[in-house]
Design a protein around this motif. Structure first.
Motif, mmCIF file in Angstrom:
data_model
loop_
_atom_site.group_PDB
_atom_site.id
_atom_site.type_symbol
_atom_site.label_atom_id
_atom_site.label_comp_id
_atom_site.label_asym_id
_atom_site.label_seq_id
_atom_site.Cartn_x
_atom_site.Cartn_y
_atom_site.Cartn_z
ATOM 1 N N UNK A 110 34.787 38.878 11.200
ATOM 2 C CA UNK A 110 34.127 37.606 11.462
ATOM 3 C C UNK A 110 34.509 36.556 10.410
ATOM 4 N N UNK A 111 34.556 36.960 9.163
ATOM 5 C CA UNK A 111 34.968 36.037 8.088
ATOM 6 C C UNK A 111 36.374 35.517 8.385
ATOM 7 N N UNK A 112 37.294 36.442 8.659
ATOM 8 C CA UNK A 112 38.696 36.045 8.871
ATOM 9 C C UNK A 112 38.832 35.138 10.095
ATOM 10 N N UNK A 113 38.031 35.409 11.127
ATOM 11 C CA UNK A 113 38.143 34.650 12.370
ATOM 12 C C UNK A 113 37.590 33.238 12.295
ATOM 13 N N UNK A 114 36.886 32.936 11.210
ATOM 14 C CA UNK A 114 36.329 31.586 11.071
ATOM 15 C C UNK A 114 36.963 30.802 9.928
ATOM 16 N N UNK A 115 38.109 31.270 9.449
ATOM 17 C CA UNK A 115 38.834 30.519 8.424
ATOM 18 C C UNK A 115 39.656 29.435 9.115
ATOM 19 N N UNK A 116 39.490 28.204 8.692
ATOM 20 C CA UNK A 116 40.344 27.098 9.135
ATOM 21 C C UNK A 116 40.508 27.031 10.641
ATOM 22 N N UNK A 117 41.743 26.969 11.080
ATOM 23 C CA UNK A 117 42.060 26.839 12.499
ATOM 24 C C UNK A 117 43.088 27.906 12.881
ATOM 25 N N UNK A 118 43.398 28.036 14.172
ATOM 26 C CA UNK A 118 44.289 29.133 14.587
ATOM 27 C C UNK A 118 45.632 29.133 13.859
ATOM 28 N N UNK B 196 32.928 20.121 8.567
ATOM 29 C CA UNK B 196 33.338 19.953 9.957
ATOM 30 C C UNK B 196 34.818 19.631 10.128
ATOM 31 N N UNK B 197 35.474 19.136 9.117
ATOM 32 C CA UNK B 197 36.893 18.828 9.260
ATOM 33 C C UNK B 197 37.766 20.040 8.933
ATOM 34 N N UNK C 67 13.006 30.840 -1.006
ATOM 35 C CA UNK C 67 13.978 30.959 -2.109
ATOM 36 C C UNK C 67 15.167 30.029 -1.888
ATOM 37 N N UNK C 68 15.573 29.351 -2.951
ATOM 38 C CA UNK C 68 16.801 28.559 -2.913
ATOM 39 C C UNK C 68 17.593 28.925 -4.171
ATOM 40 N N UNK C 69 18.797 28.392 -4.276
ATOM 41 C CA UNK C 69 19.538 28.564 -5.521
ATOM 42 C C UNK C 69 19.085 27.490 -6.504
ATOM 43 N N UNK C 70 19.411 27.654 -7.763
ATOM 44 C CA UNK C 70 19.182 26.576 -8.715
ATOM 45 C C UNK C 70 20.312 25.565 -8.547
ATOM 46 N N UNK C 71 19.964 24.278 -8.509
ATOM 47 C CA UNK C 71 20.980 23.245 -8.278
ATOM 48 C C UNK C 71 21.815 22.965 -9.530
ATOM 49 N N UNK C 72 21.393 23.517 -10.668
ATOM 50 C CA UNK C 72 22.167 23.319 -11.909
ATOM 51 C C UNK C 72 23.571 23.856 -11.701
ATOM 52 N N UNK C 73 24.555 23.096 -12.054
ATOM 53 C CA UNK C 73 25.957 23.537 -12.005
ATOM 54 C C UNK C 73 26.506 23.738 -10.596
ATOM 55 N N UNK C 74 25.779 23.318 -9.554
ATOM 56 C CA UNK C 74 26.374 23.427 -8.218
ATOM 57 C C UNK C 74 27.283 22.221 -7.953
ATOM 58 N N UNK C 75 28.175 22.373 -6.992
ATOM 59 C CA UNK C 75 29.140 21.313 -6.675
ATOM 60 C C UNK C 75 28.440 20.117 -6.052
ATOM 61 N N UNK C 76 29.010 18.978 -6.305
ATOM 62 C CA UNK C 76 28.489 17.742 -5.746
ATOM 63 C C UNK C 76 29.696 16.931 -5.283
ATOM 64 N N UNK C 77 29.729 16.540 -4.018
ATOM 65 C CA UNK C 77 30.856 15.735 -3.531
ATOM 66 C C UNK C 77 30.395 14.905 -2.337
ATOM 67 N N UNK C 78 31.351 14.273 -1.647
ATOM 68 C CA UNK C 78 30.944 13.405 -0.540
ATOM 69 C C UNK C 78 30.303 14.200 0.595
ATOM 70 N N UNK C 79 30.518 15.497 0.622
ATOM 71 C CA UNK C 79 29.996 16.294 1.726
ATOM 72 C C UNK C 79 28.550 16.716 1.505
ATOM 73 N N UNK C 80 28.175 16.983 0.257
ATOM 74 C CA UNK C 80 26.822 17.481 0.001
ATOM 75 C C UNK C 80 26.485 17.351 -1.476
ATOM 76 N N UNK C 81 25.217 17.031 -1.748
ATOM 77 C CA UNK C 81 24.749 16.980 -3.141
ATOM 78 C C UNK C 81 24.482 18.404 -3.632
ATOM 79 N N UNK C 82 24.294 18.535 -4.929
ATOM 80 C CA UNK C 82 23.986 19.854 -5.499
ATOM 81 C C UNK C 82 22.664 20.374 -4.932
ATOM 82 N N UNK C 83 21.677 19.474 -4.776
ATOM 83 C CA UNK C 83 20.371 19.896 -4.260
ATOM 84 C C UNK C 83 20.502 20.403 -2.828
ATOM 85 N N UNK C 84 21.309 19.704 -2.037
ATOM 86 C CA UNK C 84 21.481 20.125 -0.642
ATOM 87 C C UNK C 84 22.183 21.478 -0.585
#
Ligand SMILES: Cc1cc2nc3c(=O)[nH]c(=O)nc-3n(C[C@H](O)[C@H](O)[C@H](O)COP(=O)(O)OP(=O)(O)OC[C@H]3O[C@@H](n4cnc5c(N)ncnc54)[C@H](O)[C@@H]3O)c2cc1C
Ligand code: FES
Ligand code: FES
Lengths: 159, 264
Positions: B93-101, B179-180, B230-247
């Motif tokens: 399942x992991x392999x089948x959902x990488x990128x595109x065909x 999504x891209x 339960x959530x993860x701690x937002x400290x040190x998580x990635x932040x970019x145009x796609x999602x904030x660390x909190x998200x």
């Protein structure tokens, strides 16, 4: 400079390339097979999809030298003289294109799907098109075309 | 792209010799990451050593409760392997959902893990299943292999030859894809194994990591309810145009609960 030998659309070809020459450059610039398009040059859009040894690949993300000895099929290799391939015919019948820029890649990608799955569902077609971007059609008629083309291929009208 | 000298390796030993012989040589698997990197001139290798013709690096073997995937095995082959589907369906399942065909037709497990993109899917499967990375020199536990953003325990010129996955009792991977590109904004791989519960997170931080608090919670009660709130701690998580660390922190909890639920 390296020399590369491959089979393109059933014909043995060879040419001098640089190591860094992309397959799409070799096809378009050396062989003058300009049906394969470059949309993004960043592996995203699928306009450059061709078949290498029977499976679809982005020719902007392959080196020509990686195709040494390979069988490569491009959009030019599908029609039999004036008779379009059933997948091409299906795109025409279902208005599966507008400007046509994405179409060669769409068709080459669709053929890889049809070869694995002769009756893909709408969802399977949409999932498969993850790597093919169209700026014009909104995809509906492309999906219809591919489903019809796969059916036509399975019905033995070529392929 | 700067030019380089291209070599097709015939064997692992040949590849190792060619990499050692180049001034600044790199290995190439399917080129799905390497070629875009070279196009952007982010690297300028003197030599590119292609592993495509090395037959010993390709293929899938299932034996003794473990699935061994050769480094040059493409994602499509893992996704469509009936043997993988039977032994570790979550891996297929992991392999089948990488990128595109087209990415799956050429991208490989060896290239994916050697690259260690913080948003790649395979690292979560390796850490989640407690896999072992086999190289031409040694074996490395997945927990020790992924050392940081785009960094691994591989030494200069060391070649990944295969990855060995022990079959778990149950496992599932759920990702919230960009999504891209389909890379994971957050992906969580949950497995109940003979050695305990493992929860591996990709996409959220600079490198794949384990959510040990979630593992402890699931150890006593392997159900989505055990992770409620339960959530993860937002400290040190990635932040970019796609999602904030909190998200992203929030998504870790949601994806983990969905993955546990998908384990059935
Ligand atoms: C459009 C697009 C979408 C993608 N989406 C996703 C996604 O959703 N999820 C995801 O996980 N990935 C995604 N990828 C990446 C994809 O999974 C590739 O497989 C991955 O980037 C590695 O490519 P490759 O195997 O061709 O390796 P290459 O690009 O050939 O190599 C990558 C790196 O690994 C090294 N390397 C390769 N093989 C070995 C080896 N055996 N031993 C040691 N070092 C080695 C190379 O030297 C290089 O540094 C995407 C890629 C593209 C282009
Ligand atoms: S030109 Fe190759 S993917 Fe866009
Ligand atoms: S028809 Fe114009 S891009 Fe698809």
């Amino acid at each position: 400079m390296p020399t590369v030998n491959m089979n393109v659309n059933g014909e043995a070809v060879s040419g001098e390339v640089e190591s860094r020459t992309l397959l799409v450059q070799f096809l378009r610039e050396t062989l003058r097979l300009t049906g394969t398009h470059v949309g993004c040059d960043t592996s995203q859009c699928g306009a450059c999809v061709v078949h290498v040894n029977g499976v679809s690949a982005k020719s902007c993300t392959m080196l020509a030298v990686q195709c040494e000895g390979a069988d490569v099929t491009t959009i030019e290799g599908l029609a039999d003289g004036d008779a379009l391939h059933p997948m091409q015919e299906a795109f025409r019948d279902n208005h599966g294109l507008q400007c046509g820029f994405c179409t060669p890649g769409m068709i080459m990608s669709a053929l890889d799907l049809a070869n694995r799955n002769s009756a893909p569902s709408e969802q399977e077609v949409r999932d498969w098109l993850e790597g093919n971007i169209c700026r014009c059609t909104g995809y509906h008629n492309i999906v219809k075309s591919i489903m019809a083309g796969a059916r036509a291929m399975a019905a033995g009208q070529g392929g | 792209m700067h030019d380089f000298t291209y070599h097709a390796a015939g064997s692992v030993a040949d590849a190792a010799a060619k990499v050692a012989g180049g001034e600044d040589a790199v290995l190439m698997a399917g080129g799905m990451t390497l070629l875009p990197t070279l196009k952007q001139r982010l690297a300028q290798p003197s030599d590119v050593v292609d592993l495509a013709a090395v037959a010993e690096l390709r293929g899938i073997q299932v034996s003794g409760g473990a699935v061994t995937v050769g480094a040059m095995t493409v994602h499509d082959a893992v996704a469509n392997s009936s043997e993988v589907a039977a032994a570790i369906p979550a891996l297929a399942d992991v392999a089948g959902h990488i990128g595109d065909p087209q990415v799956r037709n050429r991208g490989t497990i060896g290239g994916s893990i050697a690259n260690n993109d913080p948003a790649a899917d395979y690292p979560a499967a390796l850490v989640g299943l407690g896999a072992t990375v086999c190289t031409d020199r040694r074996e490395i536990a997945a927990d020790d292999f992924f050392t940081g953003m785009f960094e691994t325990a591989l030494d200069e010129g060391e070649i990944v030859t295969a990855v060995r996955f022990p079959a778990p009792e149950t496992a599932a991977y759920v990702k919230f894809p960009n999504p891209a590109s389909r890379y994971a904004i957050v992906g969580v791989f949950v497995a109940r194994t003979a050695g305990g519960v493992r929860v591996a997170v990709t996409g959220a931080a600079g490198c794949v990591y384990r959510e040990t608090a979630m593992e402890a919670a699931l150890e006593g009660n392997f159900s989505a309810a055990a992770l409620e709130g339960m959530t993860a701690s937002a400290d040190d998580l990635n932040e970019d145009i796609h999602a904030s660390a909190e998200y992203r922190a929030h998504l870790v909890g949601v994806m983990a609960r969905r993955a546990v639920a998908a384990c059935g």
